[in-house]
Every structure is written in C-alpha cells, then in structure tokens.
Design an enzyme around this catalytic site. Sequence first.
Site, short mmCIF file in Angstrom:
data_model
loop_
_atom_site.label_atom_id
_atom_site.label_comp_id
_atom_site.label_asym_id
_atom_site.label_seq_id
_atom_site.Cartn_x
_atom_site.Cartn_y
_atom_site.Cartn_z
N ASP A 159 0.86 -1.18 0.00
CA ASP A 159 0.00 0.00 0.00
C ASP A 159 0.90 1.24 0.00
OD1 ASP A 159 -2.34 1.52 0.20
OD2 ASP A 159 -2.10 1.67 2.37
N THR A 187 0.11 4.63 1.05
CA THR A 187 -0.01 5.44 2.24
C THR A 187 0.34 4.63 3.48
OG1 THR A 187 -1.80 6.65 1.18
CG2 THR A 187 -1.52 6.97 3.55
N ASP A 191 -1.92 -0.75 6.30
CA ASP A 191 -2.17 -0.24 7.65
C ASP A 191 -3.62 0.20 7.85
OD1 ASP A 191 -2.17 1.98 6.03
OD2 ASP A 191 -0.98 3.22 7.39
#
Length: 796
Positions: free
Chosen positions: A302, A304, A533
């Site tokens: 991912d 971000t 996250d």
Amino acid sequence: MTAGPALTVAGLTDDEVAHRVAEGKSNDVPTRAARTTSEIVRANVFTRINAILGVLFLIVLSTGSLINGAFGLLIIANSGIGIIQELRAKRTLDRLAIVGQAKPLVRRRSGTQTLTPSDVVLDDIIELGPGDQIVVDGVVVEETNLEVDESLLTGEADPIAKDAGDAVMSGSFVVAGSGAYRATKVGREAYAAKLAEEASKFTLVKSELRSGINQILRFITYLLVPAGLLTIYTQLFTTETGWKRAVLAMVGALVPMVPEGLVLMTSIAFAVGVVRLGRRQCLVNELPAIEGLARVDVVCADKTGTLTENGMRLSGLEAVTADHVEDVLASMAADDTRPNASIQAIAEAYPDPPGWTATAIAPFKSATKWSGVSYGEHGNWVIGAPDVLLDRGSPVAEQAEEIGARGLRVLLVGSTDLPVDDPAAPGTVTPVALVVLEQRVRPDARDTLDYFATQQVSVKVISGDNAVSVGAVAGSLGLRGECMDARQLPQSTGELAETIESHTTFGRVRPDQKRAMVHALQSRGHTVAMTGDGVNDVLALKDADIGVAMGSGSPATRAVAQIVLLDNKFATLPYVVGEGRRVIGNIERVSNLFLTKTVYSVLLAVLVGVAGLASEVFDTDPLLFPFQPIHVTIAAWFTIGIPAFILSLAPNNERAHTGFVRRVMSAALPSGLVVGAATFTSYLLAYQGRAASETEQTQASTAALITLLVTAIWVLAVVARPYEWWRVALVALSALAYVVIFSIPWAQELFILDPTNVRTTAMALGVGVVGAAGIEALWWIQGRLLGDNRRLWRER
C-alpha cells in the site's frame, strides 16, 4: 442514516468496575494464546525421540557400562535447549503483543480512556470509530452511520449497517461511521475468543519446512523397524559373545539411526528468529510467517503508510469559485469525530470553524472515496477524490490530474444538490476548490525497494489514491513500470492476473479489488505478501500468503496480519526476509548432516545384520557391530552436533525454494551410502574373525570409526560450502578435535579406542580418503545434473 444522537449513555463507575472484576466478569483472555511454561516443558521433554533414547539408555545402564550411556545426555540437551529457546521466544512475543494489541476506547464515569482488552469488564461502554476492532461481544447503544465488517467471522464481505440495539461480535471491525456499544460477553465467552486463541498459538504448523521434516521422520521410522529388528537378532543370537557386549553393540547400532537433533535445531532456528526480529520491533504472530516471507516472490505494498509516512500537511488550496471554502473545510474537519490523515491536515490548517450545525453526516468509505456533511441553510458539502466526484474529462478533474502527477494528494471540495444522507447522494457535485496535500516519502523506502529488486521479488504498489499520483510516488522511488487505474481492471481472474503482472502501480483500488488481485497472483503460482495499515487493506492482508501490518495501523489490520512492524518501518521487511532465508537455508544444511548419519547408520546395521545371517547359512564368522554407544556418541559431537548448531544460526541470504524434502534426500542419501559402505569396508579389512582378542576387536572398531570420521568430516566440509573463513575454521577445528581425542591416552581408554596398530590405522585412513573423494565427486556430479552452479567460495 442521519446523524446519531448526542452521547447519552454513561459508563460504569469505578466501584462498579471493581465489583465486576471481583466477580470474575473481566475480559481475561490472555494477550497471546501461547503455551504455558508447564506445557512448553512437557512438549520438549515427552517427545518420541526422547522416549526412544530413554529406553536405550536404560538398556545400557543394565550392562553397568556408564560411559556408553553418554548419549543419554542428548535427552537433557534436547529438552533443555528446546525449553530455553521457546521460553525466550514466548517472552519476546508476549512483550511485543502487549505493545501491538488493539486498545479500545472505554467510557466510564471517571473519564474516557484507552485500555488494554484485559481491562474491559462486563457492561463497559466502548466507543467505536473507523478501523477500530471490536474486542468483546456487545450491543450497540449509539451510532452515527455505523458500518461493521464481519467477514473475518462470517465470510460476508459486504459491510453491515448497525443500528442501536443491534449485536456486534468480537473479531469484527468498523469500516465507517462511529458509535458505542455495551459489552455483553467478555473473556472466553466472547464469540471470537477461541478463534483468536487458535490463530495466535506458538506453533510450527502449516510450514513446508516442518511438514517436510515430519515426512522424513516418518520414512525413517519405517526404516528403523526392520533394521532394528535385524540388528537385535544378529547381535543377540548369532555373535556368540557375552550378552553385555551384544546389547552394547545393538544399542550402538540403533542410537545413530535416530536424527535426535533435527527437530530441535528446527525449533531453535525458528525461536531464535523470533527473538532476533523482536529486537527490531517486529511481532511475528505466527512462526511459519518467517519461513513464508522468505518464499515470497511478489510484495503488494500500500502506498499510504508504507511507502509514504502517515502524516500529511496542507500544501495549497486551488479555489474554483468564490465560496468561503475555508469555513466549509473548518466545519467539515471539526464535525468528523474520527478524522483520517487528510482531514487531520485540513483541521490543522483551518482550526476555527464558523459554528454551523450539521443536519446529516456521511462518513468516508473506501468503496465510495468521499465523505460529506449537510449544514441546512449553509448547504450540502462533500470532500473526496476528484476523479470519482467529477467527470474525468472536466477541466477541474484534469487540473487535479496534473497536480496529482507531481506525487501530491488532491481532494475536491464541492457543493451538492442532495443532502449527504440521501440514498442518491452525492448527486450533482459543483466543484468549489481543490485541496492539495503533501505526503512525505519514507526515507528508507527506496533502499527497501532496491533490495527487493536485487532479490528478484516483484513489488506492486496498490493504493486507493489517484493512479497518476501513485505512479509519481513510485517513480520517485525508482520503481519502474506501467501505472493503471483499477476501475479499468478486467473481471476474470486470468485476465486480471495477466494485467497485474504487466503493470507495477495501481490507483483507485477498492478493498474487494485488493483481495481479488492477491487471489489472481496466487492463481499464477506466486507467493504473495501484502503490506498495509488501513481498514481497506484487511481483506487482502487476510488472504495473502503473508500479511504484514504497520504498528500504527488500525487494530483490525494488526489482528489479521501474521507479521506486525511495530516501528512502522517498511525497511524492516528485508530483515524479516533475511531471517526467513537464514532459517530455511540453514535447516536444509543441518538436515543434510543429520539424515546422512541416519542413512549410513541404517546401511551399516543392515550390512552387519545380513553378514550375521549369512554366517548362520555358510557357517562363517559372524560380525559383531563395530561400534559401542560411546563411539557413535563421540562421532556425532564434531561431525554433526556442534557444527549443526553453529550452521543453523549462521547468516544465509540464499533465496528459498520449494522441494525441501527432494533436495535434502537427494544430497543425504548418496553421501550416507558412501559413508556407510566405506565404514563397513574398513571394518571388514580390520576384522580378525571369531578368534580375535578383545584388543584386536577394539582396533577393528577404531579403524571403522576412523574411516567413519574422515568421510563424515568431508560431508560436513561439503555441507558448509560455499566457504568463508569461519566455515573453513569450523571444519578444520572439528577434524582437529578428533585428532586430539585419538592422541590422548586417557581419552583412548575412556572412549574405548586403540589406534596403536599402525597398519590398521593407515588402512582406515586410506579407505576414509577414498570415501571422501567419492563424496566430493558426487557433490560436483549432482550440481551438474541439477543445473546448480556450485562453487567452493562465497562471492564477495
């Protein structure tokens, strides 16, 4: 849904909490469902191998020869080392799990605060927001557009809207909205308590390494039975020697057949790996994850929070119309009870809201990519992805695309013609301004990506952000390849897999698409690791071969991931990969040593046994097994035991491959056959027949042991390749140790050795050298046949 009511449900008083704790109505589920200390002790003491060695030890003691029972120390070593290492790993995991566990926000009369799950009691009021994990079962008492994902429990992928009075289950998590619930079931009564207990056990299951070793051990068990029975019969009934000498010979044949240290070394390697990674603030929820990540060939990351830091700051505001957009942004940020990183950055930039009253709120959802607030006479406002809220060909959308191409995050603020809680919302969006946010790229991200590139591990960047922005960030980190908007991805698994393999970065990816992309890669035989996250990463993390969550991520991601990077450093991943490769590569080396010993021990027992049977048929001299238990004990010290321990903990960055059993057996079988045949030949040449004196029998046994040690040391020399200085030193010191043992008179007496017959000793050395040459030739021939470019020295 409309905005929920104001907070009205009060929490428990301190006295009520103390009363419930006294009654045992607390959430007393342990942080990790690891084995207790007593269970660890029992599991390491009462093993099949210890039972076999224990019985043989008692048999030897019955003869009165205490020195020949020295192999009994292996029981203590196996158990003691295993217990110590597992307890160390348990302490490390328990300590890290406390740091990484979900901490619910509990409302009480004395105040609202984050607590550990074990501090929650029955009837506590627990507040919820996006990404929060539901830690105990309960009933919703307040909600504002609350949606809960229960896929980890029920398999239902779609989020479920929750109203006041609805039940929520532990193990689910919030994907949108906010609210609070009252705890109705705590501790082991909670729905997910048993599931969590099974999921987090300290175990080595689902490991190719472990299952491969178990497969090998089962095969060895089948060999032990006939070889053992043959040895028992020939040594007790055909040798016509005393029962004590026959029993010692029988035990000397059976003890080395048992690969006593193989399982121990595997456990130690895994446990030490856990401790090493723990020092780097890496929590390994499941031990096989260390092995699994070493086999990974695709990492889906991912953007971000993984390649970029979580925090954001407002870089600029591009006004489209003359509306008071600052007041709108300040109000929307102030009315978001659980702001994400983007809204937090806006709140910091515009901290003074005008005091408008919200009449409806639509929380942000990963699936829709926008959130909104209605303010009655002040209008209906939305904020979200420009390419979702606007037509892609519109001037404002193109302007946003140009800004995003610089690696910046762009959000559109617009007014709408519908209240945000209308089923048809957002309706027609009129652009008002573009909010430009800046994310900092992690300073260690480039080095991490470069590492994966050198290790032939593909990296796919999968993000919910604008595809052009994602591609710009990836490009700034040196990650080359095609970029694609996930809204254009094909539906079929085959086409999807082909598209993913041909592209590197993907933007506007929905949570269900992330999961589908993982499945598509797996369908092509890839071993996939997923890092993330946020709540939108949970489904993909759960289905990936290895899920890696950031410690600062949502509790839901940490709950489903096998590995949690508590320091939030993407750069820790190479160390995890390296630890896995160390474990797998070194255990493969060590397995070669142990299984070679088993092969030559079984072969030697069979050859001696067959010779014993032949002596009855042809009335020739029967063969007494050449070794007493002390001989095979000292033979294992420096050819296997100590070197195996050192090699199992050594650095090793070789990429892991499947086919563990085939590779190990293809190396151990021919080497074991050569060692066994050479040892038997040496014994036959030195054996003086039925009339041999005790001294001559000892000299024949010593000759066989010398040949065994020379060839076994050469097996160690081959296994230790490619060489570094310390590996050469390890082999040399192992050989030197035996020279010392054979040279000291008191050691000769203690270990029942007699190398004084120069002719016999020279013959034994000569046969050993021939056997070593055969092992060396086999190593090179195998490399040629397998296409393995073998080398003596490690390349610098």
